[in-house]
Design a protein around this motif. Structure first.
Motif, PDB file in Angstrom:
ATOM      1  N   GLN A 240       0.822  -1.210   0.000  1.00 45.42           N
ATOM      2  CA  GLN A 240       0.000   0.000   0.000  1.00 45.42           C
ATOM      3  C   GLN A 240       0.856   1.260   0.000  1.00 45.42           C
ATOM      4  O   GLN A 240       0.487   2.258  -0.614  1.00 45.42           O
ATOM      5  N   ASP A 241       2.022   1.199   0.646  1.00 41.19           N
ATOM      6  CA  ASP A 241       2.943   2.345   0.614  1.00 41.19           C
ATOM      7  C   ASP A 241       3.450   2.622  -0.801  1.00 41.19           C
ATOM      8  O   ASP A 241       3.801   3.753  -1.121  1.00 41.19           O
ATOM      9  N   ARG A 242       3.486   1.584  -1.643  1.00 41.59           N
ATOM     10  CA  ARG A 242       3.942   1.730  -3.027  1.00 41.59           C
ATOM     11  C   ARG A 242       2.781   2.040  -3.982  1.00 41.59           C
ATOM     12  O   ARG A 242       2.978   2.119  -5.188  1.00 41.59           O
ATOM     13  N   GLY A 243       1.568   2.161  -3.454  1.00 44.18           N
ATOM     14  CA  GLY A 243       0.414   2.469  -4.294  1.00 44.18           C
ATOM     15  C   GLY A 243      -0.257   1.263  -4.917  1.00 44.18           C
ATOM     16  O   GLY A 243      -1.070   1.392  -5.831  1.00 44.18           O
ATOM     17  N   VAL A 244       0.057   0.080  -4.418  1.00 40.20           N
ATOM     18  CA  VAL A 244      -0.552  -1.145  -4.940  1.00 40.20           C
ATOM     19  C   VAL A 244      -1.971  -1.258  -4.408  1.00 40.20           C
ATOM     20  O   VAL A 244      -2.213  -1.099  -3.217  1.00 40.20           O
ATOM     21  N   GLY A 245      -2.912  -1.544  -5.317  1.00 40.93           N
ATOM     22  CA  GLY A 245      -4.307  -1.695  -4.937  1.00 40.93           C
ATOM     23  C   GLY A 245      -4.834  -3.106  -5.097  1.00 40.93           C
ATOM     24  O   GLY A 245      -5.940  -3.418  -4.668  1.00 40.93           O
ATOM     25  N   ALA A 246      -4.032  -3.986  -5.731  1.00 41.52           N
ATOM     26  CA  ALA A 246      -4.441  -5.374  -5.931  1.00 41.52           C
ATOM     27  C   ALA A 246      -3.214  -6.181  -6.355  1.00 41.52           C
ATOM     28  O   ALA A 246      -2.202  -5.616  -6.783  1.00 41.52           O
ATOM     29  N   PHE A 247      -3.341  -7.491  -6.238  1.00 43.79           N
ATOM     30  CA  PHE A 247      -2.277  -8.409  -6.645  1.00 43.79           C
ATOM     31  C   PHE A 247      -2.804  -9.375  -7.689  1.00 43.79           C
ATOM     32  O   PHE A 247      -3.928  -9.857  -7.569  1.00 43.79           O
ATOM     33  N   ILE A 248      -1.986  -9.657  -8.671  1.00 41.65           N
ATOM     34  CA  ILE A 248      -2.179 -10.826  -9.528  1.00 41.65           C
ATOM     35  C   ILE A 248      -1.052 -11.771  -9.156  1.00 41.65           C
ATOM     36  O   ILE A 248       0.122 -11.400  -9.190  1.00 41.65           O
ATOM     37  N   SER A 249      -1.410 -12.972  -8.770  1.00 46.34           N
ATOM     38  CA  SER A 249      -0.444 -13.964  -8.320  1.00 46.34           C
ATOM     39  C   SER A 249      -0.500 -15.158  -9.253  1.00 46.34           C
ATOM     40  O   SER A 249      -1.567 -15.732  -9.464  1.00 46.34           O
ATOM     41  N   ALA A 250       0.652 -15.531  -9.812  1.00 50.15           N
ATOM     42  CA  ALA A 250       0.692 -16.673 -10.719  1.00 50.15           C
ATOM     43  C   ALA A 250       1.705 -17.687 -10.224  1.00 50.15           C
ATOM     44  O   ALA A 250       2.843 -17.336  -9.902  1.00 50.15           O
ATOM     45  N   ALA A 251       1.271 -18.936 -10.154  1.00 50.80           N
ATOM     46  CA  ALA A 251       2.173 -19.990  -9.712  1.00 50.80           C
ATOM     47  C   ALA A 251       1.665 -21.333 -10.228  1.00 50.80           C
ATOM     48  O   ALA A 251       0.478 -21.521 -10.449  1.00 50.80           O
ATOM     49  N   GLY A 252       2.605 -22.242 -10.413  1.00 45.76           N
ATOM     50  CA  GLY A 252       2.273 -23.595 -10.830  1.00 45.76           C
ATOM     51  C   GLY A 252       2.489 -24.567  -9.687  1.00 45.76           C
ATOM     52  O   GLY A 252       2.852 -24.184  -8.578  1.00 45.76           O
ATOM     53  N   ALA A 253       2.231 -25.829  -9.975  1.00 42.22           N
ATOM     54  CA  ALA A 253       2.419 -26.933  -9.028  1.00 42.22           C
ATOM     55  C   ALA A 253       1.641 -26.684  -7.741  1.00 42.22           C
ATOM     56  O   ALA A 253       0.421 -26.535  -7.784  1.00 42.22           O
ATOM     57  N   ALA A 254       2.320 -26.595  -6.596  1.00 41.58           N
ATOM     58  CA  ALA A 254       1.636 -26.402  -5.317  1.00 41.58           C
ATOM     59  C   ALA A 254       0.909 -25.064  -5.257  1.00 41.58           C
ATOM     60  O   ALA A 254      -0.090 -24.924  -4.562  1.00 41.58           O
ATOM     61  N   ALA A 255       1.402 -24.071  -5.975  1.00 47.79           N
ATOM     62  CA  ALA A 255       0.725 -22.779  -6.175  1.00 47.79           C
ATOM     63  C   ALA A 255       0.230 -22.132  -4.890  1.00 47.79           C
ATOM     64  O   ALA A 255      -0.895 -21.670  -4.803  1.00 47.79           O
ATOM     65  N   HIS A 256       1.083 -22.053  -3.902  1.00 50.26           N
ATOM     66  CA  HIS A 256       0.700 -21.440  -2.640  1.00 50.26           C
ATOM     67  C   HIS A 256       0.881 -19.930  -2.621  1.00 50.26           C
ATOM     68  O   HIS A 256       0.481 -19.270  -1.658  1.00 50.26           O
ATOM     69  N   LEU A 257       1.457 -19.362  -3.667  1.00 49.83           N
ATOM     70  CA  LEU A 257       1.806 -17.949  -3.664  1.00 49.83           C
ATOM     71  C   LEU A 257       0.600 -17.042  -3.408  1.00 49.83           C
ATOM     72  O   LEU A 257       0.660 -16.138  -2.581  1.00 49.83           O
ATOM     73  N   GLY A 258      -0.504 -17.269  -4.107  1.00 51.17           N
ATOM     74  CA  GLY A 258      -1.689 -16.437  -3.914  1.00 51.17           C
ATOM     75  C   GLY A 258      -2.196 -16.478  -2.487  1.00 51.17           C
ATOM     76  O   GLY A 258      -2.542 -15.445  -1.906  1.00 51.17           O
ATOM     77  N   GLY A 259      -2.218 -17.645  -1.893  1.00 48.91           N
ATOM     78  CA  GLY A 259      -2.681 -17.784  -0.516  1.00 48.91           C
ATOM     79  C   GLY A 259      -1.753 -17.114   0.480  1.00 48.91           C
ATOM     80  O   GLY A 259      -2.205 -16.488   1.442  1.00 48.91           O
ATOM     81  N   VAL A 260      -0.454 -17.225   0.241  1.00 48.88           N
ATOM     82  CA  VAL A 260       0.500 -16.565   1.131  1.00 48.88           C
ATOM     83  C   VAL A 260       0.337 -15.053   1.026  1.00 48.88           C
ATOM     84  O   VAL A 260       0.302 -14.349   2.041  1.00 48.88           O
ATOM     85  N   ILE A 261       0.222 -14.554  -0.190  1.00 48.88           N
ATOM     86  CA  ILE A 261      -0.005 -13.115  -0.370  1.00 48.88           C
ATOM     87  C   ILE A 261      -1.272 -12.698   0.366  1.00 48.88           C
ATOM     88  O   ILE A 261      -1.286 -11.727   1.118  1.00 48.88           O
TER      89      ILE A 261
END
Length: 162
Positions: A52-73
């Protein structure tokens, strides 16, 4: 407002490139980051915590296999997280799809189709358009252009069949 496009590996870039280009077409700034939920968890935590300090308002998270990146974010933020499961294994992305979509109650990740990065970009634009009339207009024009393209294809098919 900008979107953080986070991929688990540089090999995910070919899937995400059309989404990044579409975001630019709409005038939405994208910061593109390679970070792994498993191999660089502290990097993921820091980039989400400072988003939020960088002005981010949303995330797009892409991952394969176990694909935990979106959940961690999603575990570190209340900003919208849009997951893109990547076809990266012998399971053709089904493993990544299930890992992305099966989030526990209270920590949602909006999940697109396998390799559905372009829809993730459109979804971010729709979210941002809720408070941005210019984006709302661009989105309407984008949809109108899609109608024109389909009608042109229909005319081509009709002509070919005559």
């Amino acid at each position: 407002m900008k979107v953080a496009v986070v991929m688990g590996s540089d090999s995910d870039l070919p899937v995400l490139k059309p989404a990044i280009e579409l975001l630019h077409e709409f005038g939405v700034e994208a910061e593109v980051i390679v970070a792994s939920a498993h191999r660089t968890p502290l990097k993921v935590q820091e980039l989400v915590s400072s988003a939020q300090d960088r002005g981010v308002g949303a995330f797009i998270s892409a991952a394969g296999a176990a694909a935990h990146l979106g959940g961690v974010i999603a575990s570190y933020t209340t900003l919208p997280v849009i997951g893109v499961p990547i076809n990266a294994t012998a399971l053709n992305g089904i493993d990544a799809l299930l890992s992305t979509v099966q989030m526990p109650s209270g920590i949602p990740v909006a999940t697109m189709a396998i390799n559905g990065a372009k829809n993730a970009a459109i979804f971010v634009v729709e979210i941002f358009a809720l408070s941005n009339p210019e984006l709302k207009q661009k989105l309407a024009q984008y949809r109108a252009k899609m109608v024109e393209e389909v009608e042109a294809k229909a005319a081509k098919v009709a002509k070919e069949l005559q």
